[in-house]
Design a protein around this motif. Structure first.
Motif, PDB file in Angstrom:
ATOM      1  N   ARG A  23      23.059 -15.181  41.795  1.00 52.72           N
ATOM      2  CA  ARG A  23      22.164 -14.490  42.713  1.00 52.72           C
ATOM      3  C   ARG A  23      21.469 -15.523  43.594  1.00 52.72           C
ATOM      4  O   ARG A  23      21.059 -16.578  43.118  1.00 52.72           O
ATOM      5  CB  ARG A  23      21.113 -13.675  41.960  1.00 52.72           C
ATOM      6  CG  ARG A  23      20.171 -12.888  42.874  1.00 52.72           C
ATOM      7  CD  ARG A  23      19.230 -11.995  42.085  1.00 52.72           C
ATOM      8  NE  ARG A  23      18.269 -12.765  41.306  1.00 52.72           N
ATOM      9  CZ  ARG A  23      17.292 -12.226  40.567  1.00 52.72           C
ATOM     10  NH1 ARG A  23      17.196 -10.907  40.484  1.00 52.72           N
ATOM     11  NH2 ARG A  23      16.466 -13.003  39.886  1.00 52.72           N
ATOM     12  N   ARG A  65      20.260 -10.992  50.636  1.00 50.33           N
ATOM     13  CA  ARG A  65      20.351 -11.072  49.183  1.00 50.33           C
ATOM     14  C   ARG A  65      21.835 -11.013  48.793  1.00 50.33           C
ATOM     15  O   ARG A  65      22.545 -10.084  49.179  1.00 50.33           O
ATOM     16  CB  ARG A  65      19.587  -9.919  48.557  1.00 50.33           C
ATOM     17  CG  ARG A  65      19.658  -9.870  47.035  1.00 50.33           C
ATOM     18  CD  ARG A  65      18.997  -8.596  46.535  1.00 50.33           C
ATOM     19  NE  ARG A  65      17.566  -8.663  46.709  1.00 50.33           N
ATOM     20  CZ  ARG A  65      16.705  -9.000  45.747  1.00 50.33           C
ATOM     21  NH1 ARG A  65      17.147  -9.317  44.550  1.00 50.33           N
ATOM     22  NH2 ARG A  65      15.416  -9.018  45.974  1.00 50.33           N
ATOM     23  N   HIS A  98      24.770 -11.238  45.623  1.00 51.37           N
ATOM     24  CA  HIS A  98      25.106 -11.222  44.197  1.00 51.37           C
ATOM     25  C   HIS A  98      26.598 -11.488  44.044  1.00 51.37           C
ATOM     26  O   HIS A  98      27.419 -10.835  44.702  1.00 51.37           O
ATOM     27  CB  HIS A  98      24.781  -9.863  43.579  1.00 51.37           C
ATOM     28  CG  HIS A  98      23.323  -9.541  43.502  1.00 51.37           C
ATOM     29  ND1 HIS A  98      22.562  -9.767  42.375  1.00 51.37           N
ATOM     30  CD2 HIS A  98      22.481  -9.013  44.428  1.00 51.37           C
ATOM     31  CE1 HIS A  98      21.322  -9.380  42.603  1.00 51.37           C
ATOM     32  NE2 HIS A  98      21.248  -8.919  43.839  1.00 51.37           N
ATOM     33  N   ILE A 140      22.786  -2.831  36.086  1.00 54.41           N
ATOM     34  CA  ILE A 140      21.596  -3.694  36.177  1.00 54.41           C
ATOM     35  C   ILE A 140      21.430  -4.225  37.600  1.00 54.41           C
ATOM     36  O   ILE A 140      20.336  -4.205  38.165  1.00 54.41           O
ATOM     37  CB  ILE A 140      21.694  -4.862  35.169  1.00 54.41           C
ATOM     38  CG1 ILE A 140      21.509  -4.347  33.732  1.00 54.41           C
ATOM     39  CG2 ILE A 140      20.656  -5.945  35.474  1.00 54.41           C
ATOM     40  CD1 ILE A 140      21.824  -5.376  32.665  1.00 54.41           C
ATOM     41  N   VAL A 141      22.531  -4.702  38.176  1.00 56.17           N
ATOM     42  CA  VAL A 141      22.466  -5.223  39.549  1.00 56.17           C
ATOM     43  C   VAL A 141      22.118  -4.110  40.535  1.00 56.17           C
ATOM     44  O   VAL A 141      21.317  -4.296  41.455  1.00 56.17           O
ATOM     45  CB  VAL A 141      23.788  -5.913  39.928  1.00 56.17           C
ATOM     46  CG1 VAL A 141      23.810  -6.291  41.404  1.00 56.17           C
ATOM     47  CG2 VAL A 141      24.003  -7.153  39.070  1.00 56.17           C
ATOM     48  N   ARG A 171      20.317  -1.495  40.018  1.00 58.69           N
ATOM     49  CA  ARG A 171      18.886  -1.167  39.910  1.00 58.69           C
ATOM     50  C   ARG A 171      18.016  -2.272  40.494  1.00 58.69           C
ATOM     51  O   ARG A 171      16.921  -1.997  41.001  1.00 58.69           O
ATOM     52  CB  ARG A 171      18.531  -0.906  38.447  1.00 58.69           C
ATOM     53  CG  ARG A 171      19.228   0.336  37.896  1.00 58.69           C
ATOM     54  CD  ARG A 171      18.872   0.596  36.457  1.00 58.69           C
ATOM     55  NE  ARG A 171      17.531   1.137  36.318  1.00 58.69           N
ATOM     56  CZ  ARG A 171      16.964   1.425  35.144  1.00 58.69           C
ATOM     57  NH1 ARG A 171      17.636   1.214  34.019  1.00 58.69           N
ATOM     58  NH2 ARG A 171      15.757   1.926  35.076  1.00 58.69           N
ATOM     59  N   GLU A 172      18.479  -3.525  40.432  1.00 57.60           N
ATOM     60  CA  GLU A 172      17.737  -4.611  41.079  1.00 57.60           C
ATOM     61  C   GLU A 172      17.724  -4.436  42.597  1.00 57.60           C
ATOM     62  O   GLU A 172      16.722  -4.683  43.265  1.00 57.60           O
ATOM     63  CB  GLU A 172      18.371  -5.963  40.735  1.00 57.60           C
ATOM     64  CG  GLU A 172      18.102  -6.439  39.326  1.00 57.60           C
ATOM     65  CD  GLU A 172      18.704  -7.817  39.082  1.00 57.60           C
ATOM     66  OE1 GLU A 172      19.352  -8.364  40.006  1.00 57.60           O
ATOM     67  OE2 GLU A 172      18.542  -8.340  37.974  1.00 57.60           O
ATOM     68  N   HIS A 177      14.963  -2.441  47.592  1.00 57.52           N
ATOM     69  CA  HIS A 177      14.674  -3.647  48.371  1.00 57.52           C
ATOM     70  C   HIS A 177      15.035  -3.412  49.834  1.00 57.52           C
ATOM     71  O   HIS A 177      16.036  -2.776  50.151  1.00 57.52           O
ATOM     72  CB  HIS A 177      15.451  -4.848  47.823  1.00 57.52           C
ATOM     73  CG  HIS A 177      14.885  -5.381  46.538  1.00 57.52           C
ATOM     74  ND1 HIS A 177      13.774  -6.185  46.499  1.00 57.52           N
ATOM     75  CD2 HIS A 177      15.257  -5.188  45.245  1.00 57.52           C
ATOM     76  CE1 HIS A 177      13.500  -6.496  45.241  1.00 57.52           C
ATOM     77  NE2 HIS A 177      14.381  -5.898  44.465  1.00 57.52           N
ATOM     78  N   SER A 210      22.640   1.888  44.125  1.00 56.49           N
ATOM     79  CA  SER A 210      22.227   0.782  44.999  1.00 56.49           C
ATOM     80  C   SER A 210      22.220   1.151  46.474  1.00 56.49           C
ATOM     81  O   SER A 210      21.752   0.363  47.303  1.00 56.49           O
ATOM     82  CB  SER A 210      23.159  -0.412  44.789  1.00 56.49           C
ATOM     83  OG  SER A 210      24.495  -0.064  45.132  1.00 56.49           O
TER      84      SER A 210
END
Length: 356
Positions: free
Chosen positions: A190, A202, A204, A226-227, A229-230, A234, A260
């Motif tokens: 990341r 950003r 990933h 998980i990614v 939800r990150e 944003h 996402s």
């Protein structure tokens, strides 16, 4: 004659492998059925022709043929968005200012493959801004480090377990990280890319585990969620790239995109199948570049073979902060958040992942 019964058996098998992925669990014997949708459809069409043309007992012929036809419609309905006859999800940009362009090359090298010179030529010819390399060991890093003259910004984690990762960038990397989100020995990257325009993107880089005999996909699914939800919520532009070990039409990938609000440039353009480079009939899109709605697409290409079981994937994007007005990114359904929590819990509690 055996042929009518062969057609019946193939038809029933096609129906079963169509129904199995509807079970939303990460068992390997379920999730492998996500991959060969077109191949299943091909055998299903042969079986349907056999049912209609051969002397199949009437009591079985029409019920099985009806169920098989429904299965075929479902299989092709999942894949048809990844063809030029479908409306493109990502708007194309015919041209754009260089400071706002960003290009990504994703290459899974296949660890024992040693054709580094072929990959270096591909990297040179593509001239991408970001080179993300999957499966490198120390040997691959030593061979590829020669590009650092042009790609001075790096994140490196070579490994001998087929989950190594290298990232080379022409653009500065802000807050670069190598993380192990779910499984020990399976890294993800990341960072923020600083474009010449001054914008930060950003980024990933991912390579979760595939379904294998005895190894379920709960880790892969958890990492993707998980990614997702990150990323969710944003405001900055986002790119997610890598070998996801999942096809573009699977339930998990579609859940990731909804959670996402990321977009897939393949939709409405083509499969761009990257795996298996060595077996033409059994190919599907496992390597991906997903992005937020603030990008337009300049180019998407599958690059030449270099000895790996994956073809490299090249994607060039144009950052345009007004592009979201022309895009319709996917949105999560209420039940998606509950399923995401379940996937994360299952992934973190799976003891088999601790061994990687």
């Amino acid at each position: 004659m055996l042929l009518p019964y062969v057609a019946l058996i193939v038809a029933v098998l096609v129906i079963i492998v169509t129904l199995l992925p509807l079970i939303k669990r990460g068992h390997w014997w379920i999730r492998v059925c996500d991959y060969p949708r077109l191949q299943i459809g091909f055998f299903g069409l042969l079986a349907l022709a056999g049912l209609l043309l051969l002397e199949v007992p009437e009591g079985m012929k029409w019920p099985v043929a009806a169920a098989l036809l429904a299965a075929l419609v479902y299989q092709f309905w999942l894949v048809i968005p990844f063809s030029p006859i479908f409306r493109s999800q990502v708007v194309r940009a015919e041209e754009g200012d260089d400071p706002y362009r960003v290009s990504i090359l994703v290459a899974n090298v296949l660890t024992p493959n040693r054709r580094a010179d072929d990959l270096l030529k591909i990297i040179h010819d593509a001239d991408a801004d970001i080179v993300l390399v999957l499966e490198p060991d120390d040997w691959w890093q030593q061979k590829l480090d020669v590009i650092e003259e042009d790609y001075p910004h790096t994140i490196k984690r070579p490994l001998d377990n087929t989950y190594g990762m290298l990232m080379y960038s022409k653009h500065p990397l802000i807050e670069p990280e190598c993380r192990f989100l779910v499984a020990e020995g399976i890294p993800s990257f990341r960072a923020f890319l600083e474009l010449p325009s001054g914008d930060r993107v950003r980024f990933h880089g991912l390579h979760p585990n595939p379904p294998q005999v005895g190894l379920d996909t709960v880790g892969r699914d958890a990492e993707l969620v998980i990614v997702a939800r990150e990323i969710q919520g944003h405001s900055e532009p986002v790119i997610v790239a890598g070998d996801m070990n999942d096809v573009a039409w699977s339930h998990t990938t579609r859940l990731f995109l909804r959670l996402s609000s990321m977009m897939d440039p393949r939709i409405g353009r083509g499969l761009y199948s990257t795996y298996n480079a060595k077996i033409p009939f059994f190919r599907w899109p496992l390597d991906h570049v997903f992005h937020s709605s603030s990008f337009r697409l300049l180019s998407l290409k599958r690059l030449p073979y270099f000895g790996s079981d994956h073809f490299p994937l090249y994607c060039e994007l144009l950052l345009d902060h007004s592009a979201h007005e022309e895009h319709e990114p996917p949105e999560p359904a209420p039940e998606d958040h509950h399923e995401a929590r379940r996937m994360i819990e299952e992934g973190k509690n799976d003891e088999s992942l601790k061994l990687n």
